[in-house]
Motif scaffolding. Structure first.
Motif, PDB file in Angstrom:
ATOM      1  N   TYR A 234      32.530  18.864  29.482  1.00 21.66           N
ATOM      2  CA  TYR A 234      31.266  18.518  30.125  1.00 21.66           C
ATOM      3  C   TYR A 234      31.373  18.287  31.627  1.00 21.66           C
ATOM      4  O   TYR A 234      30.355  18.308  32.324  1.00 21.66           O
ATOM      5  CB  TYR A 234      30.685  17.262  29.458  1.00 21.66           C
ATOM      6  CG  TYR A 234      30.262  17.503  28.030  1.00 21.66           C
ATOM      7  CD1 TYR A 234      29.053  18.124  27.745  1.00 21.66           C
ATOM      8  CD2 TYR A 234      31.082  17.148  26.960  1.00 21.66           C
ATOM      9  CE1 TYR A 234      28.650  18.374  26.439  1.00 21.66           C
ATOM     10  CE2 TYR A 234      30.697  17.386  25.648  1.00 21.66           C
ATOM     11  CZ  TYR A 234      29.486  18.000  25.395  1.00 21.66           C
ATOM     12  OH  TYR A 234      29.107  18.250  24.095  1.00 21.66           O
ATOM     13  N   PHE A 235      32.584  18.083  32.136  1.00 20.18           N
ATOM     14  CA  PHE A 235      32.751  17.778  33.559  1.00 20.18           C
ATOM     15  C   PHE A 235      33.856  18.649  34.153  1.00 20.18           C
ATOM     16  O   PHE A 235      34.982  18.671  33.652  1.00 20.18           O
ATOM     17  CB  PHE A 235      33.095  16.305  33.764  1.00 20.18           C
ATOM     18  CG  PHE A 235      32.146  15.371  33.063  1.00 20.18           C
ATOM     19  CD1 PHE A 235      30.868  15.151  33.549  1.00 20.18           C
ATOM     20  CD2 PHE A 235      32.524  14.734  31.891  1.00 20.18           C
ATOM     21  CE1 PHE A 235      29.988  14.306  32.894  1.00 20.18           C
ATOM     22  CE2 PHE A 235      31.664  13.877  31.230  1.00 20.18           C
ATOM     23  CZ  PHE A 235      30.380  13.667  31.732  1.00 20.18           C
ATOM     24  N   SER A 236      33.505  19.358  35.226  1.00 17.99           N
ATOM     25  CA  SER A 236      34.468  20.239  35.890  1.00 17.99           C
ATOM     26  C   SER A 236      34.289  20.127  37.401  1.00 17.99           C
ATOM     27  O   SER A 236      33.153  20.048  37.896  1.00 17.99           O
ATOM     28  CB  SER A 236      34.265  21.701  35.478  1.00 17.99           C
ATOM     29  OG  SER A 236      34.298  21.855  34.072  1.00 17.99           O
ATOM     30  N   ARG A 237      35.391  20.138  38.089  1.00 18.60           N
ATOM     31  CA  ARG A 237      35.360  20.184  39.550  1.00 18.60           C
ATOM     32  C   ARG A 237      36.182  21.379  40.013  1.00 18.60           C
ATOM     33  O   ARG A 237      37.395  21.406  39.837  1.00 18.60           O
ATOM     34  CB  ARG A 237      35.903  18.887  40.160  1.00 18.60           C
ATOM     35  CG  ARG A 237      34.916  17.733  40.096  1.00 18.60           C
ATOM     36  CD  ARG A 237      35.444  16.479  40.793  1.00 18.60           C
ATOM     37  NE  ARG A 237      34.418  15.433  40.817  1.00 18.60           N
ATOM     38  CZ  ARG A 237      34.604  14.214  41.330  1.00 18.60           C
ATOM     39  NH1 ARG A 237      35.783  13.894  41.858  1.00 18.60           N
ATOM     40  NH2 ARG A 237      33.633  13.330  41.309  1.00 18.60           N
ATOM     41  N   LEU A 238      35.491  22.353  40.599  1.00 16.14           N
ATOM     42  CA  LEU A 238      36.157  23.553  41.088  1.00 16.14           C
ATOM     43  C   LEU A 238      36.412  23.391  42.581  1.00 16.14           C
ATOM     44  O   LEU A 238      35.466  23.244  43.365  1.00 16.14           O
ATOM     45  CB  LEU A 238      35.305  24.786  40.832  1.00 16.14           C
ATOM     46  CG  LEU A 238      35.267  25.311  39.387  1.00 16.14           C
ATOM     47  CD1 LEU A 238      34.369  24.415  38.524  1.00 16.14           C
ATOM     48  CD2 LEU A 238      34.748  26.737  39.346  1.00 16.14           C
ATOM     49  N   HIS A 239      37.676  23.400  42.977  1.00 16.00           N
ATOM     50  CA  HIS A 239      38.054  23.251  44.373  1.00 16.00           C
ATOM     51  C   HIS A 239      38.271  24.637  44.990  1.00 16.00           C
ATOM     52  O   HIS A 239      39.050  25.441  44.463  1.00 16.00           O
ATOM     53  CB  HIS A 239      39.330  22.425  44.505  1.00 16.00           C
ATOM     54  CG  HIS A 239      39.160  20.981  44.131  1.00 16.00           C
ATOM     55  ND1 HIS A 239      38.951  20.558  42.827  1.00 16.00           N
ATOM     56  CD2 HIS A 239      39.146  19.861  44.897  1.00 16.00           C
ATOM     57  CE1 HIS A 239      38.834  19.241  42.806  1.00 16.00           C
ATOM     58  NE2 HIS A 239      38.943  18.791  44.034  1.00 16.00           N
ATOM     59  N   VAL A 240      37.583  24.898  46.088  1.00 17.74           N
ATOM     60  CA  VAL A 240      37.700  26.188  46.772  1.00 17.74           C
ATOM     61  C   VAL A 240      38.239  25.956  48.175  1.00 17.74           C
ATOM     62  O   VAL A 240      37.587  25.302  48.996  1.00 17.74           O
ATOM     63  CB  VAL A 240      36.340  26.905  46.851  1.00 17.74           C
ATOM     64  CG1 VAL A 240      36.472  28.196  47.656  1.00 17.74           C
ATOM     65  CG2 VAL A 240      35.814  27.209  45.457  1.00 17.74           C
TER      66      VAL A 240
END
Length: 325
Positions: A234-240
């Motif tokens: 349910y929780f995702s953090r995509l670092h770019v």
């Protein structure tokens, strides 16, 4: 007539790309009266996130209960509320509590240790200092969700709620996201600091449905348990990480879009894109105005209403400039 003196936001540019007539309605201050309740959860969750990150910025203890109470008051004060929407609102408030609690459990400890510089602070940066080669000067306006300082530079956070997430697909196009790069360009000018990258902070709504004969309490308990047991679902953090070659490409696309917008303002031709009248089965709020000359479902309001601060607990907060440099 021209609207260049008002400036431009990323939201307006998105509408401009989709349909010139829609952009013109918005520039004239017309807004839809009817609330899209399917999108309203995102608004409520965003308000809670604004309160949470605002407390981190001020180094204050976060009161989730108070934030949820404000969300409830806002939902029931919505002018489009009626008794037929009570179940929807109550379900959203239930999901809001469950997801907010799980979000804090996953991220609060680490986020508390980060140095936050900006939370929901509106910016207004002239294209003359970005700099951009345009035949006219206008202000680019926006309001970033949050900016944190890490060892390698600043990171821009963008909060999103979605009913379905394909992380592989998002990871493909996110490095080229126009809004993120445009915001970074403006904020680097405003803060006189370099950004290392941006974070796509995604919350996915539970897709579990109530079973036939299942009581509401049992259903909600099942949803709450699933969220608690599967936080990574349910929780995702995509670092770019920002890459110079990609940044140069997207910055050029941004400049070309602004140039097209400036030139359009010289004639304001209301070209309708009939392919944009329906989006995921939902009718554009300006449909009746475009094809029936009816404005009964519209009202007038601020052009850049999305930039108005939505949460009285933050009021759009930024660290003092001498501290941010």
């Amino acid at each position: 007539m021209s609207f260049l003196h008002l400036g431009v936001s990323q939201s307006l540019l998105k509408d401009f790309q989709a349909c010139k007539q829609k952009a013109l309605w918005k520039l004239q201050g017309w807004k839809g009266r009817e609330a899209d309740w399917s999108m309203y959860f995102g608004t409520l969750f965003h308000d809670v996130m604004e309160a949470f990150f605002g407390s981190l910025l001020r180094k204050e203890e976060f009161d989730l209960g108070a934030a949820l109470d404000r969300a409830k008051q806002k939902a029931y004060a919505n002018p489009n509320y009626n008794t037929t929407t009570t179940y929807t609102i109550e379900h959203y408030l239930f999901l809001l509590k469950v997801l907010a609690e799980a979000y804090l459990k996953k991220y609060q400890e680490k986020d508390t240790k980060r140095k936050w510089l900006v939370v929901e602070e509106p910016f207004c940066v002239s294209t003359s200092v970005l700099p951009l080669s345009l035949p006219a000067t206008l202000d680019f306006r926006g309001k970033p969700d949050a900016v944190a300082e890490e060892r390698d530079g600043l990171w821009l956070y963008d909060h999103k709620t979605k009913s379905y997430v394909d992380l592989e697909e998002i990871g493909t196009w996110l490095p080229f996201d126009l809004q993120m790069h445009a915001y970074v360009r403006a904020l680097e000018t405003k803060l006189s600091r370099k950004f290392a990258g941006f974070v796509y902070d995604v919350v996915t709504l539970p897709g579990l449905k109530q079973k036939w004969g299942e009581s509401l309490d049992t259903y909600r308990a099942r949803v709450a348990l699933d969220v608690e047991q599967n936080p990574d679902l349910y929780f995702s953090r995509l670092h770019v990480k920002i890459r110079p070659a990609v940044k140069e490409q997207v910055d050029r696309e941004f400049e070309e879009l602004l140039l097209e917008y400036v030139e359009w303002n010289s004639h304001l031709r209301p070209t309708k894109n009939k392919q944009a009248c329906f989006y995921y089965g939902k009718k554009c709020p300006y449909y009746e105005a475009c094809f029936g000359n009816s404005f009964s479902q519209l009202h007038r309001g601020p052009v850049f209403e999305e930039l108005v601060d939505a949460n009285s607990s933050t009021n759009g907060t930024v660290q003092a400039k001498d501290q941010a440099k």
